[in-house]
Enzyme design. Structure first.
Site, PDB file in Angstrom:
ATOM      1  N   SER A 117     -51.623  -0.440 -28.315  1.00  0.00           N
ATOM      2  CA  SER A 117     -51.309  -1.390 -27.247  1.00  0.00           C
ATOM      3  C   SER A 117     -51.162  -2.820 -27.745  1.00  0.00           C
ATOM      4  O   SER A 117     -50.342  -3.575 -27.218  1.00  0.00           O
ATOM      5  CB  SER A 117     -52.375  -1.336 -26.155  1.00  0.00           C
ATOM      6  OG  SER A 117     -52.373  -0.092 -25.521  1.00  0.00           O
ATOM      7  N   HIS A 163     -55.242  -6.581 -26.579  1.00  0.00           N
ATOM      8  CA  HIS A 163     -53.968  -6.782 -25.890  1.00  0.00           C
ATOM      9  C   HIS A 163     -53.490  -8.224 -26.016  1.00  0.00           C
ATOM     10  O   HIS A 163     -52.328  -8.487 -26.352  1.00  0.00           O
ATOM     11  CB  HIS A 163     -54.115  -6.410 -24.409  1.00  0.00           C
ATOM     12  CG  HIS A 163     -54.339  -4.960 -24.182  1.00  0.00           C
ATOM     13  ND1 HIS A 163     -54.609  -4.426 -22.939  1.00  0.00           N
ATOM     14  CD2 HIS A 163     -54.341  -3.897 -25.040  1.00  0.00           C
ATOM     15  CE1 HIS A 163     -54.746  -3.123 -23.040  1.00  0.00           C
ATOM     16  NE2 HIS A 163     -54.602  -2.778 -24.310  1.00  0.00           N
TER      17      HIS A 163
END
Length: 234
Positions: A117, A163
């Site tokens: 991610s 992230h």
């Protein structure tokens, strides 16, 4: 082809870990490969540097893998065509490093973080910068980024720092590639390419510096009893 290659590596490592664990949904339990490459800041500080890259190719279960690979497939193919294979591949790795750097600096040192991610968020940022450079509306990508960041804040057990770190590294790298040459009035294509590589190199150096600084800081902390490690998808 780089996008498909990255997807293949992620899928292959997932299959290996699932086979070792004997459980496709709990592949992090009982897999020696997963245990060897998952990102744990304290283990990185102890000298296991390969985890900062290797963890970006591991996933917690089939759903985690499918979500990340679908996002990589959707945004990666077009971005690869715009940037070129080599530049795109390097931007992906820098985004991955950015996510690992943020985890090293800001996450619990015992947390086990894995997933693509961080790199995918970096591609989100790079696509947004590319749309602006092409004078197209970045609104759709900004909405996608906003929704995903909101989810990262809202749901427990998700690596928020991974992230955000990947998003920052990918966005800055794309700015360096697509805008810095113009800002510095590059004289020709070769100069523009050189300036773009230098800019992305600076982002890479910053990520590595953060990782090293975080590892050195962890090494100065007094020893204490190791609590159970917490798994965090990225």
């Amino acid at each position: 082809m780089v996008t498909y290659g990255l997807i293949a590596i992620n899928v292959l490592l997932y299959l290996v870990t699932a086979a070792q664990a004997g459980n496709p949904m709990q592949n992090h339990r009982g897999s020696s490969v997963f245990g060897e490459f998952v990102l744990v800041p304290l283990l990185v500080a102890d000298g296991e540097w390969w985890r900062v890259l290797g963890s970006g190719f591991l996933h917690y279960g089939a759903i985690h893998l499918l979500v990340n690979m679908f996002a990589l497939y959707v945004v990666g193919r077009d971005l690869e065509q715009v940037l070129g294979r080599v530049t795109y591949g390097c931007l992906y790795l820098v985004s991955l490093l950015g996510g690992s750097a943020a985890v090293m600096a800001l996450s619990d040192p015992y947390t086990m973080t894995a997933g693509a991610s961080g790199a995918v968020y970096g591609l989100f940022g790079a696509v947004t910068v590319t749309l602006i450079r092409l004078r197209q509306s970045p609104t759709p990508m900004l909405v996608v980024i906003g929704v995903n960041v909101l989810i990262s804040f809202s749901l427990p057990g998700i690596s928020l720092w991974g992230h955000l770190g990947g998003l920052a590294a990918g966005t800055l790298s794309a700015l360096g590639i697509l805008f810095v040459p113009g800002w510095l009035s590059a004289r020709d294509l070769r100069s523009a390419q050189r300036l773009g590589w230098i800019a992305m190199g600076l982002v890479t150096v910053i990520c590595l510096a953060v990782i090293i600084a975080a590892a050195l800081w962890l090494r100065t902390q007094p020893p204490f009893i190791t609590p159970p490690m917490v798994t965090v998808p990225a």
